[in-house]
Design an enzyme around this catalytic site. Structure first.
Site, PDB file in Angstrom:
ATOM      1  N   CYS A 134     -23.215 -18.902 -32.804  1.00  0.00           N
ATOM      2  CA  CYS A 134     -24.559 -19.942 -32.032  1.00  0.00           C
ATOM      3  C   CYS A 134     -24.527 -19.622 -30.784  1.00  0.00           C
ATOM      4  O   CYS A 134     -25.336 -18.995 -30.498  1.00  0.00           O
ATOM      5  CB  CYS A 134     -23.394 -20.619 -32.894  1.00  0.00           C
ATOM      6  SG  CYS A 134     -24.120 -22.704 -32.560  1.00  0.00           S
ATOM      7  N   HIS A 167     -22.706 -19.637 -38.374  1.00  0.00           N
ATOM      8  CA  HIS A 167     -21.117 -19.248 -37.726  1.00  0.00           C
ATOM      9  C   HIS A 167     -20.743 -18.864 -38.565  1.00  0.00           C
ATOM     10  O   HIS A 167     -19.971 -19.448 -40.320  1.00  0.00           O
ATOM     11  CB  HIS A 167     -20.293 -21.487 -37.926  1.00  0.00           C
ATOM     12  CG  HIS A 167     -20.698 -21.727 -36.360  1.00  0.00           C
ATOM     13  ND1 HIS A 167     -19.891 -21.846 -35.184  1.00  0.00           N
ATOM     14  CD2 HIS A 167     -21.391 -22.547 -35.287  1.00  0.00           C
ATOM     15  CE1 HIS A 167     -20.087 -22.093 -34.690  1.00  0.00           C
ATOM     16  NE2 HIS A 167     -21.123 -23.018 -34.286  1.00  0.00           N
ATOM     17  N   GLU A 219     -17.249 -17.274 -39.813  1.00  0.00           N
ATOM     18  CA  GLU A 219     -15.960 -17.690 -39.404  1.00  0.00           C
ATOM     19  C   GLU A 219     -15.885 -19.260 -40.974  1.00  0.00           C
ATOM     20  O   GLU A 219     -14.756 -19.092 -41.618  1.00  0.00           O
ATOM     21  CB  GLU A 219     -15.569 -17.785 -38.270  1.00  0.00           C
ATOM     22  CG  GLU A 219     -16.052 -19.546 -37.978  1.00  0.00           C
ATOM     23  CD  GLU A 219     -17.115 -19.352 -37.051  1.00  0.00           C
ATOM     24  OE1 GLU A 219     -16.996 -20.712 -36.046  1.00  0.00           O
ATOM     25  OE2 GLU A 219     -17.634 -19.027 -36.900  1.00  0.00           O
TER      26      GLU A 219
END
Length: 540
Positions: free
Chosen positions: A380, A514, A516
């Protein structure tokens, strides 16, 4: 099919691990081939945690449909290897907002609006909706029994037990078993008082999870069972674990599914946890290790980066390596330079964030990784700053920056696009004065991947889907200059730049999304796995 409900409440104090408890029970039930759903009830009055400081609330987790939710939903997804939606988390703020809107529209036919029945019925309706199509729905109530904010939710739980019966509803209470060092013993009184408060409200727990720093003796379990009027088999210890992923196995060792199956009439449950056990063993005793510098600015509360630190654990477990995180405050780099903090690491990770503070330190870290050929992953803001760093130090655009930091910049490498199509297909308009909570690109978006890139090698697919949470975008006006100098665009979403890579570098990737948020213990995110593997290779 009648959905069965397991309600998880907490007593004495917060942060006992109700979310891990709920996720662990869900993991075991899913491993027993049951269709399991999971729901988090948040008693705070914010509509969602999207505008709350990470230091206040920890990480904001984003679902595939763009809901900003409590970080416990991240635990649920990571444990159950599933994707949740906005219906899997709601707050007091959302409930009251909905009821007030219905009242304004005349749906209550002039009735006086009260907590009982109107607020309670709204909560109940949302719980039942989350349970549709599931054999079991696990519902975690945030906060602590006795909190004034939680009372409408507890009343709802009490009513659901009456409506559906004890064969379809089970209450599990997580409570503290403190060790008093001066007395040299554990104390059960906090648990007794907590259960007493729950029973005063009208809820009798069928199982008690005892959070303790050390093993709980048989005598203590029997004492808790007697004083709280439950079977001793339903008193389960939850001691501090080496890794949270060990908790389901610890519960299974105590045969936690037997009393659950008995009350809810589920028959004999035999969960298959072989793969889970293997990965947990790799977390605890890996064959290899690698040191990765994690450059951020919310380091006072590492919960702010919960999904990302967990994703590194997932990647490490699947590569049979422990990822040792070297926490580096970007403001320290601004003071002392990058070499002091990054020398000797095998990989550099720059995470997302908002605001100008610490940005120059992150840019210095990126420059160090690029020039010293250290594997780099920017997420990001970490991608945006990688582009700014390249523009400044390779293209020579010294004033290159983001309009997030300087609205009047003449070199807006990162800018704010006026409009875009959101994850649900709706047209959104955003400006620098738009409300922060409603103008971000949120949720899952399609990304087209360039063949031959590190991104392509990681995913082995020309089309991927990842989640976003940001306002600003890479400016395509600079794309030609950046690419001609060696910073390649390797991912795009409807002409928006989604990923960049440095050509003459062993492994340097920046992604706007993102990754994750889609990482699981049993299915690690591909680009994070690729980054950790590149870091291991660099170490070798």
């Amino acid at each position: 099919m009648q959905t069965k409900y397991i309600f998880v409440t907490g007593g004495v104090l917060s942060s006992l691990g109700k979310g891990i408890t709920a996720a662990s029970i869900g993991t075991l039930l899913k491993a027993s081939n049951l269709k399991v759903g999971i729901l988090k009830l948040d008693p705070y009055i914010n509509v969602d945690p999207g505008t709350m400081s990470p230091l206040e609330h920890g990480e904001v987790f984003v679902t595939k449909d763009g809901a900003e939710t409590d970080l416990d939903l991240g635990h649920y997804e990571r444990f159950l290897d599933t994707s949740l939606t906005k219906k899997n988390n709601f707050t007091t703020g959302q409930v009251y907002l909905s009821v007030i809107n219905k009242e304004r529209q005349g749906e209550y036919l002039g009735k006086t609006i009260q907590v009982v029945p109107h607020i309670v019925n709204e909560i109940k309706e949302r719980i039942y909706k989350a349970g549709e199509g599931k054999e079991i729905l696990i519902v975690e109530l945030g906060g602590t029994v006795g909190d004034i904010e939680g009372l409408p939710f507890l009343e709802t739980i009490r009513q659901i037990k009456h409506e559906l019966g004890s064969k379809n509803v089970m209450n599990i209470h997580v409570t503290l078993l403190p060790y008093i060092k001066a007395a040299g013993e554990v104390k059960t009184k906090p648990t007794q008082h907590s259960v007493g408060e729950l029973r005063r409200i009208g809820i009798t727990p069928s199982m008690i999870i005892l959070r303790s720093e050390q093993p709980v003796s048989k005598e203590i379990k029997e004492k808790v069972a007697r004083s709280c009027d439950i079977d001793v088999e339903s008193v389960i210890e939850a001691t501090d674990a080496v890794t949270i992923y060990r908790v389901p196995l610890n519960f299974l060792r105590q045969d936690i599914l037997a009393p659950i199956a008995k009350q809810l009439e589920l028959g004999e449950l035999k969960p298959d946890v072989a793969k889970w056990s293997e990965l947990v063993n790799r977390i605890i005793e890996p064959s290899n290790k690698v040191k990765i510098a994690f450059v951020g600015k919310y380091l006072d509360l590492k919960e702010s980066y919960k999904s990302l630190t967990e994703a590194l654990i997932h990647a490490g477990a699947n590569l049979d390596a422990r990822v040792d995180i070297e926490w580096v405050d970007s403001e320290d780099i601004e003071e002392d330079g990058a070499t002091k903090y990054l020398e000797g690491v095998s990989g550099v990770l720059v995470a997302g964030g908002f605001g100008h503070r610490g940005v120059e330190g992150k840019i210095e870290a990126i420059k160090y990784a690029r020039e010293n050929k250290i594997p780099y992953l920017g997420i990001c803001l970490g991608m945006q700053l990688a582009i700014i760093e390249f523009a400044r130090n390779v293209l020579g655009i010294k004033d290159a920056t983001s309009v997030e930091f300087d609205e009047d910049t003449k070199e807006p490498i990162i800018y704010l696009i006026d409009s875009f199509i959101d994850a649900s297909g709706e047209h959104q308009v955003r400006t620098t004065t738009s409300p922060l909570g409603g103008t971000m690109r949120l949720g899952e978006y399609k990304c087209e991947v360039k063949e031959g890139s590190n991104l392509y090698k990681a995913y082995d697919n020309p089309i991927i889907y990842e989640r976003h949470r940001h306002r600003y975008e890479a400016n395509p006006a600079y794309r030609e200059a950046l690419e001609s100098a060696g910073l390649e665009v390797t991912g795009e979403s409807n002409s928006l730049i989604e990923a960049v890579e440095v050509k003459d570098h062993p492994w340097f990737v920046g992604v706007q999304f993102h990754p994750e948020f889609t990482s699981r213990l049993q299915n690690p995110n591909k680009i994070i796995l690729g980054f950790v593997k590149a870091s291991i290779d660099a170490k070798a």
